[in-house]
Each structure stands twice: as structure tokens, then as C-alpha cells.
Design an enzyme around this catalytic site. Structure first.
Site, PDB file in Angstrom:
ATOM      1  N   ASN A 191      25.583  63.011  18.181  1.00 27.81           N
ATOM      2  CA  ASN A 191      26.243  64.249  18.596  1.00 27.81           C
ATOM      3  C   ASN A 191      25.605  64.743  19.888  1.00 27.81           C
ATOM      4  O   ASN A 191      24.387  64.920  19.959  1.00 27.81           O
ATOM      5  CB  ASN A 191      26.074  65.326  17.521  1.00 27.81           C
ATOM      6  CG  ASN A 191      26.971  65.086  16.326  1.00 27.81           C
ATOM      7  OD1 ASN A 191      28.151  65.431  16.363  1.00 27.81           O
ATOM      8  ND2 ASN A 191      26.426  64.490  15.284  1.00 27.81           N
ATOM      9  N   ALA A 193      37.526  74.554  17.224  1.00 24.99           N
ATOM     10  CA  ALA A 193      36.742  75.791  17.253  1.00 24.99           C
ATOM     11  C   ALA A 193      37.350  76.858  18.155  1.00 24.99           C
ATOM     12  O   ALA A 193      37.083  78.048  17.983  1.00 24.99           O
ATOM     13  CB  ALA A 193      35.320  75.481  17.711  1.00 24.99           C
ATOM     14  N   SER A 194      38.185  76.457  19.119  1.00 25.41           N
ATOM     15  CA  SER A 194      38.771  77.432  20.039  1.00 25.41           C
ATOM     16  C   SER A 194      40.282  77.553  19.916  1.00 25.41           C
ATOM     17  O   SER A 194      40.859  78.542  20.375  1.00 25.41           O
ATOM     18  CB  SER A 194      38.404  77.080  21.488  1.00 25.41           C
ATOM     19  OG  SER A 194      38.853  75.782  21.822  1.00 25.41           O
ATOM     20  N   GLY A 217      40.332  65.563  24.397  1.00 28.06           N
ATOM     21  CA  GLY A 217      40.613  66.335  25.612  1.00 28.06           C
ATOM     22  C   GLY A 217      39.831  65.873  26.819  1.00 28.06           C
ATOM     23  O   GLY A 217      40.318  65.918  27.953  1.00 28.06           O
ATOM     24  N   HIS A 272      37.529  65.617   8.843  1.00 32.41           N
ATOM     25  CA  HIS A 272      36.641  65.892   9.978  1.00 32.41           C
ATOM     26  C   HIS A 272      37.349  65.436  11.243  1.00 32.41           C
ATOM     27  O   HIS A 272      37.733  64.268  11.366  1.00 32.41           O
ATOM     28  CB  HIS A 272      35.312  65.154   9.808  1.00 32.41           C
ATOM     29  CG  HIS A 272      34.343  65.421  10.911  1.00 32.41           C
ATOM     30  ND1 HIS A 272      33.264  64.603  11.157  1.00 32.41           N
ATOM     31  CD2 HIS A 272      34.289  66.402  11.840  1.00 32.41           C
ATOM     32  CE1 HIS A 272      32.584  65.068  12.184  1.00 32.41           C
ATOM     33  NE2 HIS A 272      33.193  66.159  12.624  1.00 32.41           N
ATOM     34  N   ASP A 273      37.519  66.333  12.199  1.00 34.40           N
ATOM     35  CA  ASP A 273      38.328  66.019  13.375  1.00 34.40           C
ATOM     36  C   ASP A 273      37.840  64.784  14.125  1.00 34.40           C
ATOM     37  O   ASP A 273      38.649  63.991  14.629  1.00 34.40           O
ATOM     38  CB  ASP A 273      38.437  67.216  14.322  1.00 34.40           C
ATOM     39  CG  ASP A 273      37.107  67.864  14.670  1.00 34.40           C
ATOM     40  OD1 ASP A 273      36.041  67.292  14.361  1.00 34.40           O
ATOM     41  OD2 ASP A 273      37.125  68.972  15.237  1.00 34.40           O
ATOM     42  N   THR A 274      36.536  64.569  14.167  1.00 32.31           N
ATOM     43  CA  THR A 274      36.034  63.375  14.849  1.00 32.31           C
ATOM     44  C   THR A 274      36.429  62.104  14.106  1.00 32.31           C
ATOM     45  O   THR A 274      36.756  61.088  14.714  1.00 32.31           O
ATOM     46  CB  THR A 274      34.509  63.430  15.011  1.00 32.31           C
ATOM     47  OG1 THR A 274      34.147  64.638  15.663  1.00 32.31           O
ATOM     48  CG2 THR A 274      34.009  62.258  15.834  1.00 32.31           C
ATOM     49  N   GLY A 300      44.100  75.877  17.676  1.00 32.97           N
ATOM     50  CA  GLY A 300      44.722  74.974  16.722  1.00 32.97           C
ATOM     51  C   GLY A 300      46.099  74.596  17.206  1.00 32.97           C
ATOM     52  O   GLY A 300      46.694  75.288  18.045  1.00 32.97           O
ATOM     53  N   ARG A 301      46.608  73.461  16.693  1.00 31.99           N
ATOM     54  CA  ARG A 301      47.936  73.024  17.110  1.00 31.99           C
ATOM     55  C   ARG A 301      48.619  72.307  15.966  1.00 31.99           C
ATOM     56  O   ARG A 301      47.952  71.687  15.116  1.00 31.99           O
ATOM     57  CB  ARG A 301      47.847  72.107  18.336  1.00 31.99           C
ATOM     58  CG  ARG A 301      47.026  70.856  18.123  1.00 31.99           C
ATOM     59  CD  ARG A 301      46.360  70.352  19.378  1.00 31.99           C
ATOM     60  NE  ARG A 301      45.457  71.299  19.945  1.00 31.99           N
ATOM     61  CZ  ARG A 301      44.219  71.519  19.541  1.00 31.99           C
ATOM     62  NH1 ARG A 301      43.741  70.860  18.505  1.00 31.99           N
ATOM     63  NH2 ARG A 301      43.467  72.408  20.136  1.00 31.99           N
TER      64      ARG A 301
END
Length: 467
Positions: free
Chosen positions: A297, A12-13, A404, A237-239, A15-16
Site C-alpha cells: 500500500n 472515499a470521495s 483513475g 474490497h475495491d482493490t 460513488g458511482r
């Protein structure tokens, strides 16, 4: 000769683009490109600039060419629940709303007039959150814009970006389940639910599993970036990708995917859609190979990220952890899942006002505010683990923290102390690593998810915090 794989991991903040390859049985990763992302105000609504995201995806691909490291495949993952609507001509219908936008307020009441909440949970097993796709689509349906009437196709954000690369429309399972419109038994759209809600069935494409080949770059895209490659569906989905990178052995383990959101749960082969599970507000999101990510969540590091920005990013997260630790005895706590912390104008003011309204001591310094947030998060982790153990009938010895937040030493230590679990932290780039693993399994360079998890444990520095 080494085979390179490219994970495009968009949060959301930021990308890489991360390249990965196997060397002597260990996974080596290299970040080659990073870019900013963020919600933007558009006509009073929070939206995503998907054109910007697509351009940045291509910019990162060009870096592969510049480095002379051409990937045999690439894959894109992002956050969940948000989507792109497309018309009959395949053109995007703007805007692309962000999940933190307030347009879904009251949409749960309209959905619940169509289907009882308990019945809805039995149909999907998904935790109620007002930003889920089911409520966003209802906001579209109730709006006067005619967006939903004009729409012919819905693609989740990573599926849409892959479509722009390949021209192929595909819907990946793990992200599809976060819509709260997929049946955990059939692993397909719940067509009876979709009919009750009055959504057009044509919006919902065939669901495919992570590890499926989407296609190759369109000729014009290959020309722009300077090479051709396969595009694979990871766990989009990133999770779900992050959970693939949990360096655990066996099937009974707890994980905490710690980033903007904290996703705390375990991996199961069957969904739990019981009334008890619903009362605890647990969710049964889809995982790799039709596993279930049975989790809750939790607001997560969004709160500390927000206050850090309000302090003009003056301190690093490590420094905020140190400041919080010096104020570890500060007594006040907040409910990190309270809606007031979802998208406040000022996170600092939201924390101060919550403490004041609940009759607690109001924090005054940066260290005290940070301590309130970190202590409140660890308290929530403790409560959630107790709920998880009661619901599953299992007692877990360890918690694996990936993402992170695995670098938040103070928070990990607090979590170990409060939960009485051994906390293993790392890898921090879990989402990208899970993305890479899905591609490696597809190519045959990695034989299974279990072997991949062992490889991850051997490849990265996993820290241990004793209870």
C-alpha cells in the site's frame, strides 16, 4: 436481449453506479449515477455517513428504472478496513469511524503486547498499517463508550450496505482479509488471534467468496426503487475488484491499482508470510478465488487530490500533470508513505514542511508542488518493484496500471522511465468493471476470470508507455 448488471462502486470521495452488458463479445459500460462521499467530523472524530451512502445506493437504483435498464443483478464494493458494529437487535451502533481518524494512535502497542509483530504477520500476512481493523477494534475495546461490549455483529461497509438491501448478513473474503484477522492458510478468521486480543467471537460471521449470491431486495426496497433484482457479493474490497479487471494474460504480471491509494503488486496462489516479506512491509490481501494480492500500500493520488482541493479545484488532474511536467527537473522528494501525509490539516503545508525539515529546496509554485508529488510517487513505485522482484525471485516485463490514475499520463511516463518496464494503462473504471465481471461469472455469461481479462483487453483502450 441484453442482460444488464449494475456495479455500485463507492470510494472515499465519491460513488458511482455503472451498468454493464456484453455486446458482440465486448463489455460496454455506462455510468448512470454519481454522488459525493466524504469523511465528516463528529465529536472530534472522522466518521462515515452510512445513512447517506445507503440513500444514494437507492437513488442510483431508481435511475435504472428511469432508463428502462433493469439489471439482473447488482453488487456493492467500497474501500477496506472500516466496519459497522450492530447490537443484538440488529441496530447500528454509531458512529461509523473512518480509517483516517486518529483514534488508533498507540493501539499497535496494545496489540503487540498481546502478540509479537513477527508472529502476527505469520498469522495473517497483512502489512502493518495503523488504521487496519485490528487496531480500530482495539480502539473500540479500550474506549469508555462500551461500543464493543454492546456489539453482537461486525460487518464491513459493503457487507452492511448489502444487508440493508437484503436483510442478509454476509462477510466477503477479500475485504475480510484487510482486517488483519484472517488466516491465509485456512482462509477463515484466525480464532486463536481473536481470542488473544480479547475480541468477541460472535462479531465475526462466516466468510464467503466473491460471486456468492446474497439474496434479493427486501420487498420494501424493491417497491421504493421500482424493480426486483439479485444482490451478489463482488470482490467487495475495491482493490480486489480492480485487480480482477487487470487486462493481463498469464499469471506473472505486476499491477498498480492507482487511485486515492496506490496498490502495487502481483497475483499469487500462496501467501508469503516470511520475515523478509514482513521487513519489506508487503501484504497478502485476499483476491478472487482465493488468490492473493501480494502488494504494498502506497499513499497514492490522495496527496495530489488533497492539494487540488486546497487550490479550490481550480485545475483538472490533467492540467496538474502538465504543470508538473514543466517542472520535472525540480529536485526535491518526499516519502509518500510518511504518516504526516495520512490526514494533514493542509497537504500543501505538509509537503513544504517535509522539504524544509529534510534540507531540500522548498517548492513555491503549484507546478513545483505537483512535480514533487508525482516524482516522489514514481520513485516509490520504482523501489517497490525492485523489492517485489527480489522477494518473488521473478523479473517482470510489464506493469498494468488500472483505476483513475491510469489517466495520469505524466505519472505513467515517469513510471515507465524509472522502472524500465512497459506500462499499460487502463481501464480507468477498473473497480466497477471487476465488480461487473464477478456478477457475469456468477450468471454464467462469462466463463472464467482469465476469459474476462481477455474480454477487458479487447473492450477498452489500453495505452502503452515504453521504457
Amino acid at each position: 436481449m441484453r442482460q444488464y448488471y449494475l456495479a455500485v462502486d463507492i470510494g472515499a470521495s465519491s460513488g458511482r453506479h455503472i451498468l454493464g452488458c456484453l455486446s458482440e463479445g465486448k463489455l460496454e459500460i455506462e455510468e448512470i449515477y454519481r454522488f459525493e462521499n466524504g469523511m465528516k467530523k463528529e465529536d472530534g472524530h472522522l466518521c462515515w455517513d452510512v445513512e447517506h451512502l445507503f440513500q444514494e445506493v437507492k437513488n442510483g437504483l431508481k435511475c435504472c428504472r428511469e432508463k428502462g435498464k433493469i439489471p439482473v443483478s447488482m453488487a456493492i464494493d467500497t474501500w477496506a478496513v472500516d466496519y459497522v458494529l450492530m447490537d443484538q437487535q440488529g441496530e447500528r451502533i454509531d458512529p461509523v469511524y473512518a480509517y483516517r481518524d486518529g483514534r488508533t494512535t498507540g493501539m499497535d502497542e496494545i496489540v503487540e503486547a498481546c502478540i509479537d509483530p513477527e508472529q502476527l504477520y505469520r498469522h495473517t500476512g497483512i502489512q502493518k498499517q495503523i488504521f487496519n481493523t485490528i487496531y480500530q477494534l482495539m480502539a473500540d475495546k479500550e474506549s469508555k463508550t462500551g461500543r464493543l461490549e454492546r456489539a453482537e455483529t461486525m460487518l464491513m461497509i459493503p457487507d452492511y450496505l448489502s444487508y440493508l438491501l437484503t436483510g442478509v448478513k454476509m462477510t466477503e473474503y477479500t475485504n475480510a482479509t484487510t482486517t488483519q484477522l484472517v488466516n491465509p492458510l485456512t482462509k477463515d478468521w484466525d480464532w486463536s488471534l481473536i481470542e488473544k486480543l480479547g475480541y468477541k467471537k460472535s462479531l465475526f460471521g462466516n466468510i464467503t467468496m466473491a460471486g456468492t449470491k446474497i439474496g434479493v431486495l427486501k420487498p420494501e426496497i424493491a417497491e421504493q426503487v421500482g424493480f426486483q433484482t439479485q444482490v451478489i457479493q463482488p470482490a467487495t474490497h475495491d482493490t480486489a475488484s480492480a485487480v480482477m479487471a487487470v487486462p493481463a494474460t498469464g499469471e506473472d504480471f505486476l499491477y498498480l491499482s492507482s487511485g486515492t491509494w496506490s496498490l502495487l503488486g502481483t497475483e499469487r496462489r500462496e501467501a508469503d508470510c516470511s520475515r523478509e516479506s514482513q521487513k519489506a512491509n508487503m501484504t497478502n490481501e485476499g483476491g478472487y478465488e482465493y488468490r492473493f494480492r501480494y502488494l504494498k500500500n502506497i499513499m497514492g493520488l490522495w496527496m495530489i487530490q488533497s492539494v487540488r482541493h486546497e487550490w479550490n479545484d481550480r485545475w483538472s488532474f490533467a492540467e496538474l500533470c502538465e504543470m508538473a511536467e514543466k517542472n520535472t527537473d525540480f529536485p526535491s522528494r518526499v516519502d509518500v508513505n510518511d504518516p504526516v501525509f495520512l490526514a494533514p490539516e493542509s497537504m500543501i503545508q505538509a509537503v513544504l514542511q517535509y522539504c524544509e525539515k529534510t534540507g531540500q529546496r522548498v517548492p513555491e509554485t503549484e507546478g513545483e508542488i505537483s512535480a514533487v508529488i508525482y516524482q516522489s510517487l514514481s520513485d516509490c513505485y520504482e523501489r517497490t518493484i525492485k523489492e517485489m522482484e527480489e522477494l518473488t525471485g521473478k523479473e517482470y516485463d510489464a506493469l498494468y496500471v488500472v483505476g483513475g490514475g491510469s489517466n495520469a499520463t505524466y505519472l505513467n511516463r515517469l513510471t515507465a522511465e524509472k522502472t524500465k518496464k512497459t506500462v499499460y494503462s487502463g481501464p480507468s473504471e477498473a473497480t466497477a468493471i471487476g465488480n461487473l465481471v464477478a456478477q457475469m461469472i456468477h450468471s454464467g455469461e462469462c466463463s472464467s476470470l482469465e476469459n474476462a481479462r481477455k474480454m477487458i483487453y479487447d473492450s477498452f483502450d489500453i495505452k502503452e508507455y515504453r521504457r
